[in-house]
Design a protein around this motif. Structure first.
Motif, mmCIF file in Angstrom:
data_model
loop_
_atom_site.group_PDB
_atom_site.id
_atom_site.type_symbol
_atom_site.label_atom_id
_atom_site.label_comp_id
_atom_site.label_asym_id
_atom_site.label_seq_id
_atom_site.Cartn_x
_atom_site.Cartn_y
_atom_site.Cartn_z
ATOM 1 N N ARG A 65 43.272 -94.795 -44.543
ATOM 2 C CA ARG A 65 43.021 -93.416 -44.959
ATOM 3 C C ARG A 65 43.495 -93.079 -46.373
ATOM 4 O O ARG A 65 43.807 -91.931 -46.664
ATOM 5 N N THR A 66 43.596 -94.097 -47.254
ATOM 6 C CA THR A 66 43.864 -93.759 -48.651
ATOM 7 C C THR A 66 42.532 -93.433 -49.348
ATOM 8 O O THR A 66 42.507 -92.811 -50.389
ATOM 9 N N GLU A 67 41.441 -93.870 -48.745
ATOM 10 C CA GLU A 67 40.104 -93.477 -49.206
ATOM 11 C C GLU A 67 39.421 -92.836 -48.010
ATOM 12 O O GLU A 67 39.691 -93.200 -46.864
ATOM 13 N N THR A 68 38.515 -91.916 -48.263
ATOM 14 C CA THR A 68 37.870 -91.286 -47.117
ATOM 15 C C THR A 68 36.367 -91.552 -47.070
ATOM 16 O O THR A 68 35.742 -91.373 -46.042
ATOM 17 N N LYS A 69 35.798 -91.988 -48.211
ATOM 18 C CA LYS A 69 34.337 -92.140 -48.206
ATOM 19 C C LYS A 69 33.932 -93.591 -48.424
ATOM 20 O O LYS A 69 34.366 -94.237 -49.379
ATOM 21 N N LEU A 70 33.094 -94.084 -47.536
ATOM 22 C CA LEU A 70 32.669 -95.483 -47.599
ATOM 23 C C LEU A 70 31.945 -95.793 -48.909
ATOM 24 O O LEU A 70 32.161 -96.843 -49.511
ATOM 25 N N ASP A 71 31.109 -94.862 -49.373
ATOM 26 C CA ASP A 71 30.280 -95.209 -50.541
ATOM 27 C C ASP A 71 31.108 -95.341 -51.826
ATOM 28 O O ASP A 71 30.655 -95.954 -52.786
ATOM 29 N N THR A 72 32.348 -94.826 -51.840
ATOM 30 C CA THR A 72 33.189 -95.010 -53.038
ATOM 31 C C THR A 72 33.722 -96.444 -53.122
ATOM 32 O O THR A 72 34.272 -96.845 -54.144
ATOM 33 N N LEU A 73 33.576 -97.207 -52.054
ATOM 34 C CA LEU A 73 34.119 -98.577 -52.029
ATOM 35 C C LEU A 73 33.112 -99.616 -52.532
ATOM 36 O O LEU A 73 33.443 -100.787 -52.689
ATOM 37 N N VAL A 74 31.865 -99.184 -52.755
ATOM 38 C CA VAL A 74 30.817 -100.130 -53.162
ATOM 39 C C VAL A 74 31.068 -100.600 -54.596
ATOM 40 O O VAL A 74 31.241 -99.787 -55.496
ATOM 41 N N ARG A 104 33.047 -94.012 -37.449
ATOM 42 C CA ARG A 104 32.713 -93.393 -38.723
ATOM 43 C C ARG A 104 32.174 -94.445 -39.709
ATOM 44 O O ARG A 104 31.197 -94.213 -40.422
ATOM 45 N N ILE A 105 32.821 -95.610 -39.722
ATOM 46 C CA ILE A 105 32.341 -96.680 -40.613
ATOM 47 C C ILE A 105 30.905 -97.056 -40.235
ATOM 48 O O ILE A 105 30.033 -97.189 -41.094
ATOM 49 N N MET A 106 30.644 -97.158 -38.933
ATOM 50 C CA MET A 106 29.289 -97.541 -38.503
ATOM 51 C C MET A 106 28.258 -96.490 -38.919
ATOM 52 O O MET A 106 27.187 -96.823 -39.407
ATOM 53 N N ARG A 107 28.641 -95.225 -38.742
ATOM 54 C CA ARG A 107 27.715 -94.158 -39.114
ATOM 55 C C ARG A 107 27.424 -94.218 -40.612
ATOM 56 O O ARG A 107 26.271 -94.169 -41.038
ATOM 57 N N ASP A 108 28.483 -94.383 -41.429
ATOM 58 C CA ASP A 108 28.303 -94.393 -42.879
ATOM 59 C C ASP A 108 27.552 -95.638 -43.366
ATOM 60 O O ASP A 108 26.784 -95.577 -44.320
ATOM 61 N N LEU A 109 27.786 -96.770 -42.693
ATOM 62 C CA LEU A 109 27.057 -97.993 -43.080
ATOM 63 C C LEU A 109 25.560 -97.798 -42.896
ATOM 64 O O LEU A 109 24.756 -98.271 -43.696
ATOM 65 N N GLY A 110 25.226 -97.074 -41.840
ATOM 66 C CA GLY A 110 23.816 -96.841 -41.542
ATOM 67 C C GLY A 110 23.127 -95.943 -42.548
ATOM 68 O O GLY A 110 21.905 -95.867 -42.572
ATOM 69 N N THR A 111 23.902 -95.238 -43.386
ATOM 70 C CA THR A 111 23.270 -94.305 -44.328
ATOM 71 C C THR A 111 23.368 -94.781 -45.778
ATOM 72 O O THR A 111 22.994 -94.050 -46.686
ATOM 73 N N LEU A 112 23.877 -95.989 -46.012
ATOM 74 C CA LEU A 112 23.969 -96.477 -47.394
ATOM 75 C C LEU A 112 22.566 -96.606 -47.996
ATOM 76 O O LEU A 112 21.648 -97.071 -47.320
ATOM 77 N N PRO A 113 22.400 -96.203 -49.256
ATOM 78 C CA PRO A 113 21.064 -96.255 -49.858
ATOM 79 C C PRO A 113 20.705 -97.666 -50.330
ATOM 80 O O PRO A 113 20.756 -97.969 -51.509
ATOM 81 N N ALA A 114 20.383 -98.535 -49.391
ATOM 82 C CA ALA A 114 20.030 -99.921 -49.737
ATOM 83 C C ALA A 114 18.881 -100.352 -48.844
ATOM 84 O O ALA A 114 18.612 -99.723 -47.822
ATOM 85 N N ASP A 115 18.204 -101.434 -49.243
ATOM 86 C CA ASP A 115 17.165 -101.974 -48.354
ATOM 87 C C ASP A 115 17.805 -102.746 -47.199
ATOM 88 O O ASP A 115 17.361 -102.666 -46.068
ATOM 89 N N PHE A 116 18.873 -103.507 -47.530
ATOM 90 C CA PHE A 116 19.558 -104.290 -46.503
ATOM 91 C C PHE A 116 21.061 -104.097 -46.609
ATOM 92 O O PHE A 116 21.614 -104.061 -47.717
ATOM 93 N N VAL A 117 21.702 -103.966 -45.460
ATOM 94 C CA VAL A 117 23.166 -103.888 -45.396
ATOM 95 C C VAL A 117 23.595 -105.057 -44.506
ATOM 96 O O VAL A 117 23.286 -105.085 -43.312
ATOM 97 N N ILE A 118 24.250 -106.053 -45.119
ATOM 98 C CA ILE A 118 24.592 -107.282 -44.385
ATOM 99 C C ILE A 118 26.079 -107.267 -44.052
ATOM 100 O O ILE A 118 26.921 -107.086 -44.940
#
Ligand SMILES: Nc1ncnc2c1ncn2[C@@H]1O[C@H](COP(=O)(O)OP(=O)(O)OP(=O)(O)O)[C@@H](O)[C@H]1O
Ligand SMILES: [Mg+2]
Length: 302
Positions: A65-74, A104-118
């Motif tokens: 919980r030092t970061e809260t948003k998955l997309d900031t980690l890309v 929450r991680i699963m939900r956010d992974l599903g919304t990443l703006p990419a063609d493929f998330v591996i």
């Protein structure tokens, strides 16, 4: 929203990370935007295989919980269209996140703006690994043509199928209790096939039962045979996973690729640089590029 491809194996050290990294690179070379996610919590090394320095915050900081948003980690990898969410193996206690954080991680992974998330997963059949693998009904399962690997892959499928079925019923539900009793009473070879049991139970469990059965029937794992040596009998050995899964679980996996044991892979690990970048004409690279073309043609933008 991208197509999620989780990569698991049951037994460790069979090439999940090498496959995930190079498949990502191959898909990005075909014009697809790809995010590679290091979900081997506690054993993260995807950055190493990619040849990327590990100096960025990763999934561990979300779990802590030092970061809260998955997309900031890309982070960028240096390859066009190929991105990475690192894992943070240095943080203690990351291997078993709470279910709420996982959700929450699963939900956010599903919304990443990419063609493929591996998703590069850890070895074994822990619920953390299995839950991420179940993000797609057709996750990848990497096996090597050896008995221990096949048996571990089967155990993995059994755990995953059961977990999927169980998740359809809330705690306290009689059907859930029955399913747990079925699992506790199973003995290899004696137990009723999971799918047959599910059909019986679904008949008594109304709408939820029907949904649980549908989820189970939609499971279509995609198997990758890695470290193939080209020995006689190898395809049959690898194919035994399909036979046991069908007989005991009622699940019929699809074999999507056979990747050879290739010294170019070991050299690329030592460098470190993805084998596909270092030796694009190596047999492993050519086989993986073929798989990527298959995937890029079949799905992609959703
Ligand atoms: N096709 C191949 N040819 C030669 N060597 C390979 C091949 N695939 C994997 N390897 C070797 O096997 C090692 C393990 O691969 P990798 O780290 O991808 O496995 P893993 O399944 O991710 O392991 P873990 O379960 O520990 O995460 C690599 O370091 C590489 O040297
Ligand atoms: Mg790995």
């Amino acid at each position: 929203m991208g197509t999620v491809i989780p990569v698991a194996s049951g037994k460790g050290g069979v090439g999940k990370t090498v496959v995930a990294a190079n498949l990502g690179l191959a898909l990005s070379a075909l014009g697809k935007t790809v995010v590679l996610v290091d979900l081997d919590l506690g054993g993260a090394n995807l950055h190493t295989v990619l040849g990327v320095r590990n100096r960025h915050a990763g999934l561990g900081s979300l779990i802590w919980r030092t970061e809260t948003k998955l997309d900031t980690l890309v982070v960028a990898t240096g390859y066009p269209r190929l991105y990475l969410i690192p894992g943070d193996s240095l943080l203690p206690g990351t291997a078993n996140p709470d279910y709420s954080i996982k959700r929450r991680i699963m939900r956010d992974l599903g919304t990443l703006p990419a063609d493929f998330v591996i998703l590069d997963l850890g070895a074994g059949s822990s619920y953390t690994v299995v839950d991420f693998w179940l993000m797609a009904p057709d996750g990848f399962l990497v096996v090597v043509p050896e008995i221990p690997s096949i048996l571990n892959a089967y155990s993995f499928l059994k755990t995953a199928a059961f977990r999927l079925f169980l998740r359809s019923f809330p705690r306290g539900d009689e059907a859930r209790a029955q399913a747990l009793r079925h699992a506790a009473g199973s003995r290899e070879g004696k137990a009723q096939r999971l799918l047959d049991f599910a059909v019986d139970l679904a008949g008594q469990a109304g709408e939820r039962g029907a949904q649980a059965l549908e989820a189970l029937r939609s499971l279509k794992p995609r198997v990758i045979v890695n470290l193939a040596e080209g020995r006689a009998g190898e395809p049959e050995l690898a194919g035994r996973l399909g036979g046991i899964a069908k007989a005991h679980l009622g699940i019929d996996p699809e074999y999507v690729a056979t990747l050879p044991r290739d010294p170019a892979v070991s050299s690329s690990i030592a460098r470190p640089e993805p084998v596909l970048a270092m030796s694009p004409q190596a047999p492993f690279s050519l086989a993986l590029a073929g798989l990527a073309r298959q995937l890029a043609g079949g799905s992609g933008q959703k």
